[in-house]
Design a protein around this motif. Structure first.
Motif: not given
Length: 186
Positions: A14-38
């Motif tokens: 249905a789609f192509a996606w790309q993600v490029k992230l550098d996240l801290p090793l401690r704490g909480v990180t949330v991916l937020w997006g519409a339903s079906g966004s990957g």
């Protein structure tokens, strides 16, 4: 490197996606997006359950680097994953579900893992459930058991894929305090 480095791309039907992230090793990180966004697909790619193109590195541990031909299978990645629907083994009671992950750890780490599991059982308030069959658990109890089981493997990374999505409002109110307690204590 003191981060979770993600540089992935994939083409799906249905789609192509790309993600490029550098996240801290401690704490909480949330991916937020519409339903079906990957979001789930990205978590599955980080875990190694879905193959995407690129690189995943957790601190100094390289889990995937297509440029170098490196790919660590999911069973060798130090992570825990909890899905929207708690995937428990119905033929096992809660205690045996919780201990299941301990078998994949080296013997030298099993003592520390048992201690971490005992802490998770206490923090998540599931000690009274240990002898129960999983089919008799409420949705909130099932999610708390699934989270404790994921923590039993001493993961370096815990991926939660909408762990409250399948729960009704009362069960969400039941699980949210336990997630907050995990963040505080573990």
């Amino acid at each position: 490197m003191s981060a979770l480095h993600i540089d992935l791309a994939a083409q799906q039907a249905a789609f192509a996606w790309q993600v490029k992230l550098d996240l801290p090793l401690r704490g909480v990180t949330v991916l937020w997006g519409a339903s079906g966004s990957g979001k789930t697909t990205v978590l599955r790619a980080i875990a190694g359950l879905t193959r995407a193109q690129g690189q995943v590195q957790l601190g100094e541990a390289c889990w995937q680097d297509d440029a170098r031909g490196a790919f660590v299978p999911v069973w060798r990645r130090r992570l825990g994953m909890v899905f929207q629907e708690a995937s428990l083994f119905d033929h096992l009671d809660v205690q045996h579900n919780l201990r299941y992950g301990l078998r994949r750890l080296p013997k030298a780490e099993q003592g520390a893992a048992r201690q971490a599991l005992n802490e998770a059982i206490e923090v998540l308030g599931i000690g009274h459930l240990l002898d129960r069959r999983t089919a008799t658990l409420s949705g909130g109890e099932r999610q708390r058991v699934a989270i404790a089981r994921a923590l039993a493997t001493l993961p370096h990374l815990l991926l939660l894929d909408e762990p409250l999505a399948a729960l009704d409002a009362p069960r969400k109110r039941e699980v949210l305090p336990w997630l907050d307690a995990l963040r505080e204590h573990l």
